[in-house]
Design a protein around this motif. Structure first.
Motif, PDB file in Angstrom:
ATOM      1  N   UNK A 169     -25.147  10.857   3.544  1.00 42.90           N
ATOM      2  CA  UNK A 169     -24.435  11.079   2.277  1.00 42.90           C
ATOM      3  C   UNK A 169     -22.998  10.559   2.300  1.00 42.90           C
ATOM      4  N   UNK A 170     -22.751   9.543   3.130  1.00 44.31           N
ATOM      5  CA  UNK A 170     -21.436   8.898   3.186  1.00 44.31           C
ATOM      6  C   UNK A 170     -21.593   7.388   3.030  1.00 44.31           C
ATOM      7  N   UNK A 171     -20.503   6.734   2.641  1.00 46.70           N
ATOM      8  CA  UNK A 171     -20.493   5.281   2.499  1.00 46.70           C
ATOM      9  C   UNK A 171     -19.271   4.686   3.184  1.00 46.70           C
ATOM     10  N   UNK A 172     -19.392   3.391   3.493  1.00 48.58           N
ATOM     11  CA  UNK A 172     -18.277   2.602   3.999  1.00 48.58           C
ATOM     12  C   UNK A 172     -18.017   1.462   3.018  1.00 48.58           C
ATOM     13  N   UNK A 173     -16.761   1.226   2.737  1.00 50.67           N
ATOM     14  CA  UNK A 173     -16.320   0.089   1.919  1.00 50.67           C
ATOM     15  C   UNK A 173     -15.528  -0.842   2.824  1.00 50.67           C
ATOM     16  N   UNK A 174     -15.853  -2.122   2.806  1.00 55.74           N
ATOM     17  CA  UNK A 174     -15.136  -3.093   3.640  1.00 55.74           C
ATOM     18  C   UNK A 174     -14.566  -4.215   2.783  1.00 55.74           C
ATOM     19  N   UNK A 175     -13.551  -4.857   3.307  1.00 51.29           N
ATOM     20  CA  UNK A 175     -12.937  -5.987   2.629  1.00 51.29           C
ATOM     21  C   UNK A 175     -11.685  -6.421   3.369  1.00 51.29           C
ATOM     22  N   UNK A 176     -11.018  -7.425   2.822  1.00 54.58           N
ATOM     23  CA  UNK A 176      -9.732  -7.866   3.346  1.00 54.58           C
ATOM     24  C   UNK A 176      -8.686  -7.741   2.256  1.00 54.58           C
ATOM     25  N   UNK A 177      -7.462  -7.548   2.674  1.00 53.82           N
ATOM     26  CA  UNK A 177      -6.383  -7.421   1.685  1.00 53.82           C
ATOM     27  C   UNK A 177      -6.307  -8.685   0.844  1.00 53.82           C
ATOM     28  N   UNK A 178      -6.151  -8.504  -0.462  1.00 57.22           N
ATOM     29  CA  UNK A 178      -6.185  -9.640  -1.396  1.00 57.22           C
ATOM     30  C   UNK A 178      -4.833 -10.305  -1.593  1.00 57.22           C
ATOM     31  N   UNK A 179      -3.769  -9.611  -1.202  1.00 59.45           N
ATOM     32  CA  UNK A 179      -2.433 -10.123  -1.483  1.00 59.45           C
ATOM     33  C   UNK A 179      -1.938  -9.728  -2.859  1.00 59.45           C
ATOM     34  N   UNK A 180      -2.796  -9.091  -3.661  1.00 56.44           N
ATOM     35  CA  UNK A 180      -2.386  -8.659  -4.997  1.00 56.44           C
ATOM     36  C   UNK A 180      -1.460  -7.455  -4.887  1.00 56.44           C
ATOM     37  N   UNK A 181      -0.304  -7.576  -5.535  1.00 57.40           N
ATOM     38  CA  UNK A 181       0.677  -6.500  -5.528  1.00 57.40           C
ATOM     39  C   UNK A 181       1.122  -6.243  -6.955  1.00 57.40           C
ATOM     40  N   UNK A 182       0.796  -5.066  -7.471  1.00 56.18           N
ATOM     41  CA  UNK A 182       1.158  -4.719  -8.845  1.00 56.18           C
ATOM     42  C   UNK A 182       2.598  -4.227  -8.893  1.00 56.18           C
ATOM     43  N   UNK A 183       3.361  -4.774  -9.794  1.00 52.24           N
ATOM     44  CA  UNK A 183       4.725  -4.302  -9.999  1.00 52.24           C
ATOM     45  C   UNK A 183       4.658  -3.057 -10.876  1.00 52.24           C
ATOM     46  N   UNK A 184       4.226  -1.971 -10.249  1.00 55.22           N
ATOM     47  CA  UNK A 184       3.890  -0.752 -10.980  1.00 55.22           C
ATOM     48  C   UNK A 184       4.639   0.423 -10.386  1.00 55.22           C
ATOM     49  N   UNK A 185       5.128   1.280 -11.255  1.00 55.59           N
ATOM     50  CA  UNK A 185       5.813   2.488 -10.797  1.00 55.59           C
ATOM     51  C   UNK A 185       4.789   3.619 -10.654  1.00 55.59           C
ATOM     52  N   UNK A 186       4.548   4.043  -9.432  1.00 51.87           N
ATOM     53  CA  UNK A 186       3.582   5.106  -9.179  1.00 51.87           C
ATOM     54  C   UNK A 186       4.231   6.491  -9.226  1.00 51.87           C
ATOM     55  N   UNK A 187       5.523   6.535  -9.502  1.00 53.64           N
ATOM     56  CA  UNK A 187       6.249   7.802  -9.548  1.00 53.64           C
ATOM     57  C   UNK A 187       6.437   8.205 -11.008  1.00 53.64           C
ATOM     58  N   UNK A 188       5.933   9.358 -11.375  1.00 55.57           N
ATOM     59  CA  UNK A 188       6.015   9.831 -12.757  1.00 55.57           C
ATOM     60  C   UNK A 188       7.258  10.677 -12.974  1.00 55.57           C
ATOM     61  N   UNK A 189       7.863  10.486 -14.140  1.00 54.69           N
ATOM     62  CA  UNK A 189       9.032  11.272 -14.517  1.00 54.69           C
ATOM     63  C   UNK A 189       8.704  12.078 -15.764  1.00 54.69           C
ATOM     64  N   UNK A 190       8.982  13.366 -15.718  1.00 53.10           N
ATOM     65  CA  UNK A 190       8.732  14.257 -16.844  1.00 53.10           C
ATOM     66  C   UNK A 190      10.021  15.001 -17.173  1.00 53.10           C
ATOM     67  N   UNK A 191      10.273  15.176 -18.461  1.00 54.15           N
ATOM     68  CA  UNK A 191      11.427  15.953 -18.891  1.00 54.15           C
ATOM     69  C   UNK A 191      10.921  17.240 -19.520  1.00 54.15           C
ATOM     70  N   UNK A 192      11.156  18.344 -18.845  1.00 53.05           N
ATOM     71  CA  UNK A 192      10.679  19.628 -19.354  1.00 53.05           C
ATOM     72  C   UNK A 192      11.459  20.745 -18.673  1.00 53.05           C
ATOM     73  N   UNK A 193      11.574  21.885 -19.380  1.00 57.06           N
ATOM     74  CA  UNK A 193      12.278  23.060 -18.852  1.00 57.06           C
ATOM     75  C   UNK A 193      13.681  22.696 -18.356  1.00 57.06           C
TER      76      UNK A 193
END
Length: 372
Positions: A169-193
Motif C-alpha cells: 500500500x505504498x508507492x515510489x515516485x522517481x525523477x530528476x530535478x527539472x531546473x524549474x523554479x517558480x518565482x512564488x511566495x510560499x509565505x502567507x500574510x494575513x491581517x487579522x486581530x
C-alpha cells in the motif's frame, strides 16, 4: 524492531516516548524506498533525506554523509536517539531546518512526502533552486496519502517522472530535478486581530486562521481569568496569534511562544516583526511541549491542542501536554484550551486539575478553563 530485509534489523522508537503509543517509528513507505535505494545505488557519498520522521531511511541506507531536512524538533531528537541506539556513527549526519541553505554536491535526494501540499511544493521549488538537473530524486508515501496535487507538483518540478506499482500500500515516485523554479511566495500574510500574521508553508491552516483559534479569540471576553498573570505560555504557538493576543490583554506580562516546528518559529518571529511588536518581553522556543520550562513557572497557559500527528489521529500527545501544563503552572495557575467538543478533553483535564469549567461552546468547539 524494524526489519526492512531478511538480514537487516533496526531498533527504532518514536520521540517522545509516550505510554500507550500504538504507532510505529516507520511504515511500509520507508521499507519500500530503502530496498529500492539498496538495489539501485552503490557508493553513495552525500545523500539528502527530507522528512524522514525518526531516521529509518537514513539508518538503513549506506552513505558516507547524510543530511536530514526536518521541520520538527521531535524528528531531530528521534533521529539522534535512534542513531545512538543502533550504534551508528552520528558524526556522519547533519540535521537542518527546511528554511536553511541546503548542502551542496548531493548524490541523491530522498523525500518522505509530507502531509501539507504547500510544503511539498516549497521543498521541490527550493531543491530546483539549489541543485542541477542531473540529480536523482526519489519520493515515497503511502498510497492513501497521495493526491492529484502531489502528482502535479512532481510533473512540474521533475523530469523523467515515473511512479511505481504499489507495494504494501505504498508507492515510489522517481525523477530528476527539472531546473524549474517558480518565482512564488510560499509565505502567507494575513491581517487579522490587529496583527500582521505570517504563515510559513508547513504551518497547520497556513492559508487562513484556524477556526478553533478564531472561536477562542472571538470569545476571549467570556474568560474569567485568575489574578496576577505575569507569565504566559502559548503551547503549540504556530504564528503566535493566541499568545500575542492574550499578551496584549496583560500588557506587563512576559510571553513564551513554544512549538515543535521551525515553520512555527519562523512564522512567529516574522509575525512579531511585521506587526511592529515590542519583542523584549516575548521569547520563542523550539522544543517538545513544555520540556524547556521549570515546574511552578507560569501563571497562564493557552493551548489549541493537537489531535493530528501528521496523518495519524491521536489524543495521546494532548493528554501528555495536559500533564506538562499541570507541572509548569503555579498553584492557582490557569490553563485555557479550545478544542473540538467530540474529543471529550474535559474528562482528561479533570484527571489533572482541581477545577475545570466550560467557558463557552458552539456546535463544534468548546473553550475550557482549568485551574491547578
Amino acid at each position: 524492531m524494524f526489519e526492512y530485509s531478511k538480514s537487516s534489523k533496526l531498533k527504532l522508537q518514536r520521540y517522545p516516548l509516550i505510554k500507550h503509543d500504538n504507532f510505529q517509528a516507520w511504515d511500509s513507505a520507508d521499507e519500500y524506498v530503502i530496498n529500492y535505494v539498496k538495489d539501485s545505488f552503490d557508493n553513495l557519498n552525500k545523500v539528502l533525506i527530507i522528512e524522514d520522521d525518526f531516521g529509518a531511511i537514513g539508518l538503513a541506507i549506506k552513505a558516507n554523509n547524510i543530511f536530514f531536512v526536518n521541520d520538527s524538533v521531535l524528528s531531530r531528537k528521534g533521529i539522534l536517539e535512534n542513531f545512538r541506539n543502533n550504534q551508528s556513527d552520528i558524526s556522519r549526519i547533519d540535521i537542518i531546518s527546511p528554511y536553511c541553505d541546503f548542502p551542496m554536491e548531493i548524490d541523491l535526494i530522498i523525500i518522505k512526502i509530507p502531509k501539507v501540499n504547500r510544503y511539498l511544493e516549497f521543498l521541490l521549488n527550493k531543491l530546483n533552486c539549489f541543485y542541477s538537473r542531473d540529480i536523482q530524486l526519489i519520493a515515497t508515501s503511502k498510497v492513501k496519502y497521495l493526491n492529484s496535487s502531489i502528482y502535479k507538483f512532481c510533473q512540474t518540478y521533475l523530469t523523467d517522472f515515473q511512479y511505481s506499482l504499489s507495494w504494501k500500500k505504498s508507492k515510489i515516485i522517481t525523477g530528476k530535478l527539472s531546473g524549474f523554479y517558480a518565482n512564488k511566495n510560499f509565505i502567507n500574510n494575513l491581517n487579522d486581530y490587529q496583527l500582521k500574521l505570517v504563515n510559513y508553508p508547513n504551518l497547520f491552516s497556513s492559508e487562513k486562521i484556524d477556526i478553533g483559534t478564531r472561536f477562542l479569540l472571538d470569545n476571549i471576553e467570556k474568560i474569567d481569568f485568575v489574578d496576577q498573570i505575569s507569565k504566559i505560555i502559548d503551547v503549540g504557538s504556530a504564528n503566535g496569534i493566541l499568545g500575542l493576543t492574550f499578551h496584549s490583554y496583560f500588557k506587563d506580562s512576559n510571553l513564551w511562544l513554544t512549538d515543535i516546528t521551525y515553520s512555527a518559529f519562523e512564522s512567529a518571529q516574522a509575525t512579531i516583526k511585521m506587526s511592529n511588536l515590542d519583542s523584549k518581553n516575548i521569547s520563542l522556543i523550539i522544543d517538545n511541549s513544555l520540556d524547556s520550562f521549570d515546574s511552578e513557572f507560569a501563571d497562564l497557559i493557552v493551548l489549541n491542542p493537537p489531535f493530528h500527528d501528521k496523518h495519524k489521529v491521536s489524543i495521546q500527545s494532548s493528554k501528555q501536554i495536559f500533564r506538562d501544563c499541570r507541572r509548569v503552572l503555579r498553584h492557582g495557575g490557569q490553563l485555557i484550551i479550545v478544542a473540538n467538543q467530540h474529543l471529550g478533553y474535559h474528562i482528561h483535564l479533570a484527571e489533572e486539575f482541581s477545577e475545570v469549567k466550560m467557558v463557552h461552546k458552539s456546535m463544534k468547539f468548546i473553550i475550557l478553563s482549568a485551574i491547578k
